[in-house]
Design a protein around this motif. Structure first.
Motif: not given
Length: 247
Positions: A14-22, A50-53
């Protein structure tokens, strides 16, 4: 001020990876939102990987600085009460103020999961790569042994990485079959961008007979990405553990 390390897991679908995105929901965002509710502070959390989506984790490591006086053993309960059910904090530890989850890591362990049958698995949908074609597991196991040791893994790196060197050391790599599931478990001092997924994609092509298991050393030595196999899908990859000198 305290430096708190947390160990957490998440189902990455359900997530676009670990790292915060806009413009996308990420695991880091959800954890930071939970921390704000718990501590009243706008905190930045530093993840070891920083795991990927779509990539999952059983043992992601992260740390954050806080003025909160919540006892360390109560921190997982507090954060989990504000997180979605597909993200869980398993442990919290007090660390020295200079501890950094990413820079102080000495290695990582990943697994990659493949379902090898005709129809896939409803329970493993988005949690394992479904490969329909019959595979030569014996050849895949032989091929996998060539990755152990210190090598230049440039042939197993996707473009977009800015690391200074592509040399990495693989301490252990094991491939085994459990009924219709194949699992690759690999531990090293570090991994290049998509390195585990390209290794798995290469092993699958060995299993299909597209690449000979005897050719793996030459592919490694070539340092040419187009000599290795495809990049396996993200949803079969799991970050299992991050290692430190002082656990």
């Amino acid at each position: 001020m305290r430096n708190i390390q947390i160990i957490l897991g998440y189902q990455g679908s359900s997530y676009h990876g670990w790292q915060r995105q806009k413009n996308a929901i990420t695991v880091q965002q959800k954890v930071e939102e939970a921390l704000k509710e718990v501590t009243g502070q706008q905190l930045e959390i530093i993840g070891a990987s920083r795991t990927d989506s779509g990539v999952h984790a059983n043992g992601q490591s992260a740390n954050f600085l806080t003025h909160s006086k919540i006892p360390v053993d109560k921190i997982p309960y507090a954060i989990n009460s504000k997180l979605p059910r597909d993200i869980r904090v398993y442990q919290a530890l007090e660390r020295p103020m200079d501890f950094h989850s990413r820079y102080h890591s000495t290695g990582k362990k990943y697994t990659y999961h493949v379902i090898n049958n005709a129809f896939g698995s409803a329970l493993d949908f988005n949690r394992a790569w479904h490969v329909q074609k019959a595979l030569n597991i014996e050849h895949m196991i032989k091929a996998n042994q060539h990755f152990i040791g210190t090598h230049d893994f440039a042939a197993f790196r996707s473009t977009g990485s800015s690391v200074k060197t592509s040399e990495r050391t693989i301490y252990a790599s094991k491939l085994w079959q459990r009924e219709e599931k194949l699992i690759l478990e690999i531990k090293g001092n570090g991994f290049l961008y998509n390195m585990v997924r390209i290794i798995m994609g290469t092993l699958i092509e060995v299993g299909m007979g597209k690449i000979s298991h005897k050719d793996i050393p030459a592919i490694i030595q070539s340092r040419e990405r187009d000599r290795a196999g495809i990049t396996a899908p993200a949803h079969g990859l799991y970050l299992e553990k991050v290692y430190y000198e002082n656990p």
